[in-house]
Scaffold this motif. Structure first.
Motif, short mmCIF file in Angstrom:
data_model
loop_
_atom_site.label_atom_id
_atom_site.label_comp_id
_atom_site.label_asym_id
_atom_site.label_seq_id
_atom_site.Cartn_x
_atom_site.Cartn_y
_atom_site.Cartn_z
N VAL A 9 3.16 -2.36 -0.07
CA VAL A 9 3.86 -0.95 -0.37
C VAL A 9 4.38 -0.70 -0.92
O VAL A 9 5.67 -1.08 -0.94
N LEU A 34 10.98 -6.23 6.91
CA LEU A 34 10.84 -4.73 7.18
C LEU A 34 8.75 -4.94 6.62
O LEU A 34 8.81 -4.33 7.08
N ARG A 37 7.86 -6.13 10.02
CA ARG A 37 7.60 -5.06 10.61
C ARG A 37 6.31 -3.95 10.08
O ARG A 37 5.88 -3.09 11.05
N ILE A 38 6.47 -3.74 8.82
CA ILE A 38 5.36 -2.71 8.44
C ILE A 38 4.33 -3.11 8.28
O ILE A 38 3.21 -2.48 8.73
N VAL A 42 6.71 -4.91 0.66
CA VAL A 42 7.19 -4.01 0.30
C VAL A 42 7.29 -4.03 -0.97
O VAL A 42 8.52 -5.31 -1.57
N VAL A 322 9.92 3.34 6.93
CA VAL A 322 9.39 1.95 7.95
C VAL A 322 8.24 2.60 8.40
O VAL A 322 6.31 2.80 8.55
N ALA A 325 5.78 3.66 5.81
CA ALA A 325 4.56 2.65 5.24
C ALA A 325 3.59 2.26 6.39
O ALA A 325 2.37 1.98 6.06
N ARG A 326 4.57 1.89 7.64
CA ARG A 326 3.19 1.60 8.33
C ARG A 326 1.74 2.63 8.97
O ARG A 326 0.73 1.48 9.26
N ASN A 327 2.23 3.34 8.79
CA ASN A 327 1.07 4.90 8.85
C ASN A 327 -0.24 4.32 7.59
O ASN A 327 -1.49 4.39 7.69
N ARG A 328 0.51 4.03 5.85
CA ARG A 328 -0.18 3.72 5.04
C ARG A 328 -1.30 2.31 5.55
O ARG A 328 -2.36 2.88 5.25
N VAL A 329 -0.44 1.56 6.04
CA VAL A 329 -0.90 0.33 6.56
C VAL A 329 -1.90 0.63 7.48
O VAL A 329 -3.49 0.24 7.47
#
Ligand code: NAD
Ligand code: HSE
Ligand code: NA
Length: 435
Positions: A9, A34, A37-38, A42, A322, A325-329
Motif C-alpha cells: 500500500v 502496521l 495489521r493491514i 506499507v 490502517v 489500507a485494509r479496505n484496499r487490501v
C-alpha cells in the motif's frame, strides 16, 4: 509452495509539521507492525514539505516541494496534514477522483467542502476519513458514523477546543482576567500567536459542523453554525457562575429540534455556557476535550481524551490510514457517510435556550415587578430569582426556562435600558440541571 505476497500500500504524506512529523515517524518506525495489521506492506512513497532543505532529519529521497505532483503519482492513500482550504482542496479532489483514499485532519476544509469531497470519494469508490479533524485522538467520528448508525442521535454537546478550555479552566481556578490568562496560555504554548481561530470559536464551529453532519445525516457547514467565542468572558462572569455552583465552558452544541407540529430541524452552535459544576463536562480541565452524545436507544455516551498534540492526533490519523489500507487490501471501501435526512438548519434566534442574567438594580419597591414584566412581555418564563442586598443596590440573579434565543436576547436588551438597572453584570446561556 511460495508464500503469497501482497502488493504494497503506497502512501503519500502532505505536510510534515506537528502532526505530520509524528505520522512520518510511525510510518517509518512501525512499518512492520502496521503491515501486519493491514495485511500488506506499507510503503511511504513521498513527503511533501514546503522547504525540503529544512528537513535534514528526514530521508531526503522521499522529500518533495511539489505536493500536486506527489498526489498524481502512483500512490493508494494520501494523508493530508497541511491544513487550510486552498490549495489543499484541489489536491484532495484530484486524489479522490483518481480513486486514491484520503486521510486528513483538516476541519476547516471538511466543514466547508465536506459534501464535495464525499461525493468525489463516492464516485470513485475511495475512502475519505478524518477522525483527527474533531477531538484529536478521541475516537468520535467513527462511533458516530458506524457504531451509532442504527440509532437516532438527538444531541452532541462538548468541549472540542483545547485552547479555550485551558483559558476558561485557568480563569475559573485563579479568578484572573481573560487578557491575563490568554497571555499565560500563549507563553505556555497552548494559544497561538494569532489566537483568533480558537478564542473566536472558528475552530469549534468547524468541528460542530462536522459533528452535526454525521450525527443527523444532514450537510451542515461552518457558516450554518452560530458562533460566539470567549473574548467577552470576564472575571465577573466566572464569579457569577461560581455563585450558582456552575462553571463556564465553550461548548459546541448540536441538537435535533422537534417543533410542536412534529417537523424536525438541526441546531448547531458554539458559545460560552454556564454548566453545573456536577456536570460531566465541568470536570474536563486544561486542554482536554470531551464530547457527550445522546441517542434514543443508546442513551448517554461520553467521549474524553486528548483533542490535540502531535502524537495523540497522529494516533487518529494512523487509525484512519490502517482502515483505508485494509479496505484496499480487501478490495472494497469503508462505510460512507449519508446526508439522506437533509434536515433544515434552525436559525439561532429560533433555537430554544436558557439564560442566566445577573444585574445590579436599585433597591426600592416595584423593581422586581418591573423587571418581571419585561420577561412576561417577551413570553420568557422565569425559573429562579435570587436577590442579595448590597448598599443602595441589590444584586439580582435570574435564571430562565427554555425560550427562543431571540426572545431572550430582546428581554436582556430591554432590561439593560431600564432606569432601575444600574449594571448588567453577566449574561450567559445555561445548560444542564442543577443537582
Ligand atoms: N496540531 C494539532 O494538535 C492538530 C489536532 C487536530 C487536527 N490538526 C489538523 O492537522 C493539520 C496539520 O496540523 P499541524 O498542527 O501539524 O500544522 P503545522 O502547521 O505544524 O504543519 C503544517 C505543515 O504543512 C506545511 N506546508 C504548508 N504548505 C505546504 C505545501 N504547499 N506543501 C507542503 N507542505 C506545506 C507547513 O510548512 C507545515 O510544516 C491541520 O489541518 C490541523 O487543523 C492538528
Ligand atoms: N487549536 C485546536 C487544536 C485541535 O484541533 C485546539 O485548541 O483544540
Ligand atoms: Na477524533
Amino acid at each position: 509452495m511460495s508464500e503469497r505476497r501482497e502488493a504494497p500500500v503506497r502512501v503519500a504524506l502532505l505536510g510534515c509539521g506537528t502532526v505530520g512529523s509524528e505520522v512520518t515517524r510511525r510510518l517509518l518506525d512501525d512499518a512492520d507492525e502496521l503491515a501486519a495489521r493491514i495485511g500488506a506492506p506499507v510503503e511511504l512513497a513521498g513527503i511533501a514539505v514546503r522547504r525540503p532543505d529544512k528537513h535534514p532529519d528526514l530521508p531526503q529521497h522521499l522529500l518533495t516541494a511539489d505536493a500536486g505532483e506527489l498526489v498524481e503519482s502512483d500512490v493508494d492513500v494520501v494523508i493530508e496534514l497541511i491544513g487550510g482550504i486552498d490549495p489543499v482542496r484541489g489536491w484532495l479532489l484530484t486524489a479522490l477522483r483518481k480513486g486514491k483514499s484520503v486521510v486528513t485532519g483538516n476541519k476547516a476544509l471538511l466543514a466547508e467542502h465536506g459534501a464535495e469531497l464525499a461525493a468525489a470519494a463516492s464516485e470513485s469508490g475511495a475512502d475519505l476519513y478524518y477522525e483527527a479533524a474533531v477531538a484529536g485522538a478521541i475516537p468520535l467520528l467513527r462511533p458516530l458514523r458506524e457504531s451509532l448508525a442504527g440509532d437516532r442521535i438527538t444531541r452532541v454537546m462538548g468541549i472540542v477546543n483545547g485552547t479555550t478550555n485551558f483559558i476558561l479552566s485557568a480563569m475559573d481556578a485563579t479568578g484572573a482576567s481573560y487578557a491575563e490568562t490568554l497571555d499565560e496560555a500563549t507563553r505556555l504554548g497552548y494559544a497561538e500567536a494569532d489566537p483568533s481561530a480558537d478564542v473566536d470559536g472558528y475552530d469549534a464551529a468547524s468541528k460542530a459542523a462536522i459533528l452535526a453532519s454525521l450525527a443527523f445525516h444532514t450537510r451542515v457547514t461552518a457558516s450554518d453554525v452560530h458562533r460566539e467565542g470567549i473574548r467577552g468572558i470576564s472575571a465577573s462572569d466566572i464569579v457569577a457562575a461560581k455563585r450558582l455552583n456552575r462553571t463556564v465552558k465553550l461548548l459546541a452544541i448540536c441538537e435535533r429540534v422537534v417543533a410542536e407540529d412534529g417537523t424536525e430541524s438541526v441546531s448547531a452552535r458554539v458559545h460560552p455556557v454556564m454548566i453545573p459544576r456536577s456536570h460531566q463536562l465541568a470536570g474536563v480541565g486544561g486542554a482536554f476535550n470531551a464530547v457527550y452524545v445522546e441517542a434514543e436507544a443508546a442513551g448517554q455516551l461520553m467521549f474524553y481524551g486528548q483533542g490535540a498534540g502531535g502524537a495523540p492526533t497522529a494516533s487518529a490519523v494512523l487509525g484512519d490510514f490502517v482502515a483505508a489500507a485494509r479496505n484496499r487490501v480487501a478490495g472494497g471501501r469503508g462505510p460512507r457517510e449519508s446526508a439522506h435526512a437533509a434536515l433544515p438548519v434552525r436559525p439561532m434566534g429560533q433555537t430554544p435556550t436558557r439564560y442566566h442574567i445577573s444585574l445590579d438594580v436599585a433597591d426600592k419597591p416595584g423593581v422586581l415587578a418591573q423587571i418581571a414584566q419585561v420577561f412576561a412581555v417577551h413570553g420568557v418564563s422565569i425559573a429562579a430569582v435570587r436577590q442579595r442586598d448590597k448598599h443602595s443596590t441589590a444584586s439580582l440573579v435570574v435564571v430562565t426556562h427554555l425560550a427562543p434565543d431571540a426572545a431572550l436576547q430582546a428581554t436582556v436588551s430591554e432590561i439593560s435600558k431600564l432606569d432601575v438597572v444600574r449594571e448588567v453584570v453577566s449574561v450567559m446561556r445555561v445548560e444542564g440541571e442543577d443537582s
